[in-house]
Design a protein around this motif. Structure first.
Motif, short mmCIF file in Angstrom:
data_model
loop_
_atom_site.label_atom_id
_atom_site.label_comp_id
_atom_site.label_asym_id
_atom_site.label_seq_id
_atom_site.Cartn_x
_atom_site.Cartn_y
_atom_site.Cartn_z
N ALA A 217 4.54 0.50 -5.21
CA ALA A 217 4.98 1.47 -4.21
C ALA A 217 4.02 1.51 -3.03
O ALA A 217 4.45 1.58 -1.86
CB ALA A 217 5.11 2.85 -4.85
N LEU A 218 2.72 1.46 -3.31
CA LEU A 218 1.73 1.46 -2.24
C LEU A 218 1.87 0.20 -1.39
O LEU A 218 1.83 0.26 -0.14
CB LEU A 218 0.33 1.56 -2.84
N THR A 219 2.04 -0.94 -2.04
CA THR A 219 2.19 -2.20 -1.32
C THR A 219 3.44 -2.19 -0.45
O THR A 219 3.42 -2.66 0.70
CB THR A 219 2.24 -3.37 -2.31
N TYR A 220 4.53 -1.67 -0.99
CA TYR A 220 5.77 -1.59 -0.22
C TYR A 220 5.56 -0.78 1.06
O TYR A 220 5.98 -1.20 2.15
CB TYR A 220 6.88 -0.95 -1.06
N GLY A 237 7.99 8.35 1.58
CA GLY A 237 8.38 8.49 0.17
C GLY A 237 7.66 7.50 -0.73
O GLY A 237 7.27 7.83 -1.85
N SER A 238 7.47 6.27 -0.23
CA SER A 238 6.78 5.26 -1.04
C SER A 238 5.32 5.63 -1.24
O SER A 238 4.77 5.46 -2.34
CB SER A 238 6.90 3.88 -0.38
N PHE A 239 4.67 6.16 -0.19
CA PHE A 239 3.28 6.58 -0.33
C PHE A 239 3.16 7.78 -1.28
O PHE A 239 2.22 7.86 -2.09
CB PHE A 239 2.69 6.94 1.03
N THR A 240 4.11 8.69 -1.18
CA THR A 240 4.11 9.85 -2.09
C THR A 240 4.32 9.41 -3.53
O THR A 240 3.63 9.87 -4.46
CB THR A 240 5.22 10.84 -1.69
N LEU A 245 2.52 8.39 -9.04
CA LEU A 245 2.42 7.41 -10.12
C LEU A 245 0.97 7.11 -10.48
O LEU A 245 0.64 6.94 -11.67
CB LEU A 245 3.14 6.11 -9.72
N LEU A 246 0.10 7.06 -9.48
CA LEU A 246 -1.32 6.83 -9.75
C LEU A 246 -1.91 7.99 -10.53
O LEU A 246 -2.69 7.79 -11.47
CB LEU A 246 -2.07 6.63 -8.44
#
Length: 491
Positions: A217-220, A237-240, A245-246
Motif C-alpha cells: 500500500a505504501l509503495t502504491y 487512502g493508500s497511505f492511510t 496495516l503497519l
C-alpha cells in the motif's frame, strides 16, 4: 573423535550440490541487474511511462522482501530440496510468462510471480548447502564459493541485458532463464538429497500477509501519487491503509509466539542502527540504479548495449570489493568501515547529480565505481553488526532481518526517487534535471546516514567467535545484493 574423510562419491555429490545451488542463485541475481539494461526498450515497446517501469522493478523486489524470511522457514519445515525445486519451477515459469507479456500490467504480474520463486529458491539453496557441510570450516568455504560464483550474476547482468535486448528485444532477458531452470530441475531431481529441520518454527502467516499489504500500500501511494495526484482520495487512502496495516503488523508481531520479525531485537541500539542504515543502502543503491541505463539512453543518447556496458562499473566494483569488506571490518571495526563506505557512496551519488548530456564517459565511470565501492564496503559490516548484537543462536535470523530491511529500502528507493523525477517533470523540468535531483537526494540521504552510523554504531568492533558460531552467524547472500537467511536447522 576425528571426522572421517569424505569418499569420492561424497565429494562428487557435494560438487553437484554446489553447482546446482550456485547456478540457481546466479539466475536469481542475474535477473536483478539484467532488467535495468532493458528498461528503455520495455518503455518503448510496451508503451508505458515511468510509473510502469517502477512497478516492473518493485513488484519483484517487494515480493522477495516480504517472503524471504518465510521462504527459509518453509524450506526447513517442508524439505529444502522440495522448496528449492518448487522455487526453481515457479521462477522459470514466471520468466517465460514475463517474456510473453503483452503489456506492462501482465509483466508486473509475472515479476511478482518471479519474486515468489526467488524467495523460495534463494534461502533453500543456501540451506541445502549448509546442511550438506556439517563441519563449520567446510561450511564456511562452501558458502564462500556459493556467494562468489553466484555473485558473478550481478556483474554479468548489465552486459547480458544490453546484448540480449539489443539483439532480440527485452523478452530475451527472461527467456535466458528457461534453459538454466530446466537444467536445475533435471539435475536437482536426480542428485539433490532431501533434508529438513523438524524443529523449525511455525510460519507466521498473519505477519507475512500484513507486511506484504502494508509495504504494498505504501509503495502504491508513492509510485502512483505523482501520476494521480498526491491529494487524491485513492492516494491518501493508500497511505492511510499502509499506516493502519503497519500498526496491525506491529501488534500481531508483539503478540505472536513465533513472529517473522521479533520486535524485541530492535531494543538493541546496534541492531536498530545497523538495520536502519541497511534500509538506506537498499534505498539509495536500488533507487539510483533504476535510472542508470535510462540516463545513458535518454540523456546521453547511448544504445541499449552501450548503456549496459556503461553501468558495469557499479556492479563490477561491488563484486570485486565485497569479499574484502569483512576483512577490513575485522581489522578496523564495523563502524569505521560502514561509515566510510556510506560516505564514499554518498559522495559518488552527489557527483552523479552533476553529470549532464555532454559529460564524457571518462568523467562518469569513476563516479559509478565510487558508488559501487562505497556500498560494497557497507553490506558485510552492517550485517555483521546486526548479527553481533544478538545471541549466536539468532545469527541467521539477524542476517535475514538485515536482508529484508535492505529489500524494503530498495522498494521504497525506486518509488521515492521515481516520484522525485516525476514531480520535477510535472513542474516543467527536463528528465535530465529530474534524474540529477534524484541522485542528489539519494546522495544526501546516504551522507546523513553515514553521520548517524559514525555517531551511533558504537560497540561494534568484531569479536572473535568460535568456528561454530562463525558458521552459524555467517551473513548470507540474497536475490538483490547478496544476503539471504537460512532459517532453522543449519546442518
Amino acid at each position: 573423535m576425528t571426522a572421517s574423510l569424505p569418499t569420492a562419491g561424497t565429494r562428487r555429490s557435494r560438487a553437484v550440490l554446489l553447482t546446482v545451488t550456485c547456478l540457481g542463485q546466479f539466475m536469481v541475481l542475474l535477473d536483478n541487474t539484467i532488467v535495468g539494461a532493458a528498461l528503455p526498450d520495455m518503455q518503448h515497446r510496451l508503451h508505458t511511462q515511468l510509473t510502469g517501469l517502477q512497478w516492473i522493478v518493485d513488484a519483484y523486489v517487494l515480493l522477495v522482501a516480504m517472503l524471504l524470511l518465510s521462504g527459509g522457514i518453509f524450506a526447513d519445515r517442508f524439505g529444502r530440496k522440495r522448496v528449492y525445486l518448487a522455487g526453481v519451477t515457479v521462477f522459470t515459469v514466471a520468466s517465460v510468462l514475463c517474456s510473453l507479456a503483452p503489456s506492462a500490467g501482465w509483466l508486473v504480474a509475472g515479476r511478482m510471480l518471479q519474486g515468489v520463486g526467488a524467495a523460495a529458491l534463494s534461502p533453500a539453496s543456501l540451506a541445502l548447502l549448509a546442511s550438506a557441510h556439517p563441519v563449520p570450516q567446510e561450511r564456511v568455504k562452501a558458502i564462500g564459493l556459493w556467494a562468489g560464483i553466484s555473485g558473478i550474476g550481478l556483474a554479468a547482468g548489465p552486459v547480458a541485458g544490453g546484448v540480449l535486448t539489443e539483439a532480440f528485444g527485452w523478452p530475451a532477458i527472461f527467456l535466458v532463464n528457461l534453459p538454466i531452470g530446466l537444467i536445475l530441475l533435471l539435475v536437482g531431481v536426480r542428485h539433490l538429497d532431501e533434508s529438513r529441520n523438524p524443529n523449525a518454527p511455525a510460519i507466521d502467516i498473519p505477519g507475512t500477509v500484513l507486511s506484504v499489504l502494508a509495504v504494498g500500500a505504501l509503495t502504491y501511494g508513492l509510485i502512483e501519487g505523482g501520476a494521480v495526484g498526491w491529494t487524491s482520495p485513492v492516494i491518501l487512502g493508500s497511505f492511510t491503509a499502509a499506516a493502519v496495516l503497519l500498526a496491525a503488523f506491529v501488534v500481531v508481531e508483539a503478540r505472536s509466539s513465533a513472529p517473522m520479525l521479533p520486535l524485541r531485537l530492535f531494543r538493541q541500539r546496534l541492531f536498530t542502527v545497523s538495520n536502519a542504515a541497511m534500509t538506506v543502502v537498499g534505498f539509495a543503491l536500488m533507487g539510483s540504479s533504476f535510472f542508470f541505463s535510462q540516463f545513458f539512453v535518454y540523456v546521453q543518447g547511448s544504445s541499449i548495449l552501450r548503456a549496459g556496458l556503461q553501468t558495469l562499473p557499479v556492479t563490477l566494483a561491488m563484486v570485486l570489493v565485497s569479499p574484502y569488506a569483512g576483512r577490513l571490518a575485522a581489522r578496523h571495526g564495523f563502524r569505521v568501515v560502514a561509515t566510510s563506505g556510506l560516505a564514499l557512496a554518498g559522495l559518488g551519488l552527489l557527483t552523479l547529480g552533476t553529470v549532464h548530456a555532454d559529460t564524457a564517459y571518462g568523467n562518469v565511470w569513476w563516479r559509478l565505481a565510487a558508488v559501487g565501492v562505497g556500498f560494497a564496503l557497507t553490506l558485510s559490516p552492517l550485517t555483521g553488526a546486526a548479527i553481533q548484537s544478538v545471541t549466536p543462536q539468532e545469527g541467521g535470523l539477524a542476517s535475514g532481518v538485515s536482508s529484508t530491511t535492505r529489500q524494503i529500502g530498495a522498494v521504497l528507493g525506486v518509488a521515492v526517487l521515481g516520484a522525485i523525477v516525476r514531480s520535477r517533470q510535472a513542474g516543467g523540468a527536463s528528465f535530465e534535471t529530474g534524474i540529477d535531483n534524484a541522485f542528489f537526494a539519494a546522495g544526501a540521504v546516504t551522507l546523513v546516514t553515514a553521520a548517524v552510523t559514525g555517531l551511533w554504531l558504537t560497540g561494534s568492533h568484531p569479536t572473535a567467535p568460535s568456528p561454530t558460531e562463525a558458521a552459524r552467524a555467517l551473513p548470507k547472500e540474497d536475490p538483490a545484493f547478496g544476503d539471504a537467511p537460512v532459517q532453522g536447522d543449519r546442518g
